[in-house]
Design a protein around this motif. Structure first.
Motif, short mmCIF file in Angstrom:
data_model
loop_
_atom_site.label_atom_id
_atom_site.label_comp_id
_atom_site.label_asym_id
_atom_site.label_seq_id
_atom_site.Cartn_x
_atom_site.Cartn_y
_atom_site.Cartn_z
N ALA A 2 0.75 -1.31 0.08
CA ALA A 2 -0.10 -0.12 -0.03
C ALA A 2 1.03 1.18 0.11
O ALA A 2 2.03 1.19 0.67
N ARG A 3 0.30 2.20 -0.81
CA ARG A 3 1.13 3.57 -0.76
C ARG A 3 0.86 4.24 0.74
O ARG A 3 -0.32 4.66 0.97
N LYS A 4 1.84 4.86 0.93
CA LYS A 4 1.51 5.54 2.48
C LYS A 4 1.67 7.11 2.21
O LYS A 4 2.45 7.54 1.31
N ASN A 5 0.54 7.81 2.84
CA ASN A 5 0.74 9.21 2.78
C ASN A 5 1.28 9.80 3.89
O ASN A 5 1.14 9.68 5.06
N TYR A 6 2.33 10.66 3.79
CA TYR A 6 3.17 11.32 4.65
C TYR A 6 2.61 13.06 4.86
O TYR A 6 2.39 13.42 3.58
N THR A 7 2.50 13.45 5.74
CA THR A 7 2.30 14.75 6.04
C THR A 7 3.44 15.72 5.67
O THR A 7 4.70 15.23 5.48
N ASP A 8 3.02 16.87 5.21
CA ASP A 8 4.02 17.89 4.80
C ASP A 8 5.17 18.18 5.73
O ASP A 8 6.30 18.28 5.72
N GLU A 9 4.52 18.16 7.19
CA GLU A 9 5.57 18.17 8.13
C GLU A 9 6.63 17.10 8.36
O GLU A 9 7.73 17.62 8.69
N PHE A 10 5.96 15.96 8.31
CA PHE A 10 6.73 14.89 8.16
C PHE A 10 7.98 14.85 7.10
O PHE A 10 9.12 14.77 7.34
N ARG A 11 7.53 15.41 5.94
CA ARG A 11 8.77 15.43 4.91
C ARG A 11 9.72 16.61 5.10
O ARG A 11 10.79 16.25 4.99
N ARG A 12 9.28 17.39 5.80
CA ARG A 12 10.00 18.58 5.99
C ARG A 12 11.24 18.37 7.07
O ARG A 12 12.11 18.42 7.04
N ARG A 13 10.56 17.61 8.04
CA ARG A 13 11.41 17.21 9.34
C ARG A 13 12.35 16.09 8.78
O ARG A 13 13.56 15.93 8.96
N ALA A 14 11.90 15.25 7.90
CA ALA A 14 13.01 14.13 7.21
C ALA A 14 13.69 14.83 6.67
O ALA A 14 15.13 14.28 6.79
N VAL A 15 13.45 15.80 5.54
CA VAL A 15 14.79 16.52 4.87
C VAL A 15 15.57 17.22 5.72
O VAL A 15 16.71 17.30 5.63
N ARG A 37 13.98 4.93 0.30
CA ARG A 37 15.14 5.93 -0.13
C ARG A 37 14.56 6.87 -1.35
O ARG A 37 14.94 7.90 -1.24
N GLY A 38 13.75 6.26 -2.20
CA GLY A 38 13.29 7.17 -3.37
C GLY A 38 12.52 8.01 -2.95
O GLY A 38 12.81 9.13 -3.62
N ALA A 39 11.50 8.06 -1.87
CA ALA A 39 10.61 8.83 -1.34
C ALA A 39 11.48 10.00 -0.84
O ALA A 39 11.48 11.38 -1.10
N LEU A 40 12.58 9.77 0.07
CA LEU A 40 13.26 10.65 0.70
C LEU A 40 14.02 11.42 -0.17
O LEU A 40 14.29 12.72 0.04
N LYS A 41 14.70 10.83 -1.16
CA LYS A 41 15.40 11.34 -2.16
C LYS A 41 14.65 12.47 -2.92
O LYS A 41 14.95 13.62 -3.03
N TRP A 43 12.01 13.91 -1.60
CA TRP A 43 11.77 15.11 -0.72
C TRP A 43 12.81 16.07 -0.61
O TRP A 43 12.62 17.35 -0.53
N VAL A 44 13.95 15.58 -0.65
CA VAL A 44 15.39 16.22 -0.59
C VAL A 44 15.40 17.13 -1.54
O VAL A 44 15.68 18.48 -1.50
N ASP A 45 15.28 16.26 -2.95
CA ASP A 45 15.25 17.16 -3.99
C ASP A 45 14.34 18.33 -4.02
O ASP A 45 14.56 19.55 -4.67
N LYS A 46 13.03 18.13 -3.60
CA LYS A 46 12.04 19.06 -3.74
C LYS A 46 12.14 20.04 -2.63
O LYS A 46 11.80 21.57 -2.71
N LEU A 47 12.36 19.61 -1.31
CA LEU A 47 12.33 20.49 -0.14
C LEU A 47 13.52 21.01 0.51
O LEU A 47 13.54 21.82 1.30
#
Length: 110
Positions: A2-15, A37-41, A43-47
């Motif tokens: 299943a595809r997981k949906n992460y909040t924008d804040e979680f993504r920013r904090r991960a970056v 790893r692909g999702a984090l990459k 997010w890093v590229d975008k944020l």
């Protein structure tokens, strides 16, 4: 899977966590956070701030300079998140070792 949906804040904090961790790899941070790893990459590229492409010496110099209150809070929250993840990982490893010790101690017939 299943595809997981992460909040924008979680993504920013991960970056922020990735960018504030010297020597960290995308694979290592992604594993600690439970994301791909692909999702984090992505997010890093975008944020991301681009600190990872400037080099570690320059990023370290940025931390050494006077930073704004907001930047300090973000950095400290990222460090806190990293330490929380590390503590959780260490607790899990400790529990696994305890279970293994009990198992092997039960097998011995001294």
């Amino acid at each position: 899977m299943a595809r997981k949906n992460y909040t924008d804040e979680f993504r920013r904090r991960a970056v922020d966590l990735f960018e504030s961790s010297p020597g960290a790899t995308l694979k290592g941070i992604a594993a600690d956070l439970g994301v791909s790893r692909g999702a984090l990459k992505e997010w890093v590229d975008k944020l991301g701030s681009g600190a990872t492409t400037r080099g570690m010496a320059e990023a370290s110099a940025m931390i050494g300079r006077h930073e704004s209150q907001a930047a300090r809070i973000v950095r400290l929250e990222a460090e806190n998140a990293a330490l929380t993840v590390e503590a959780r990982k260490l607790e899990t490893e400790r529990d696994i070792l305890r279970q293994a010790a009990k198992y092997f101690a039960g097998e011995t017939n001294w």
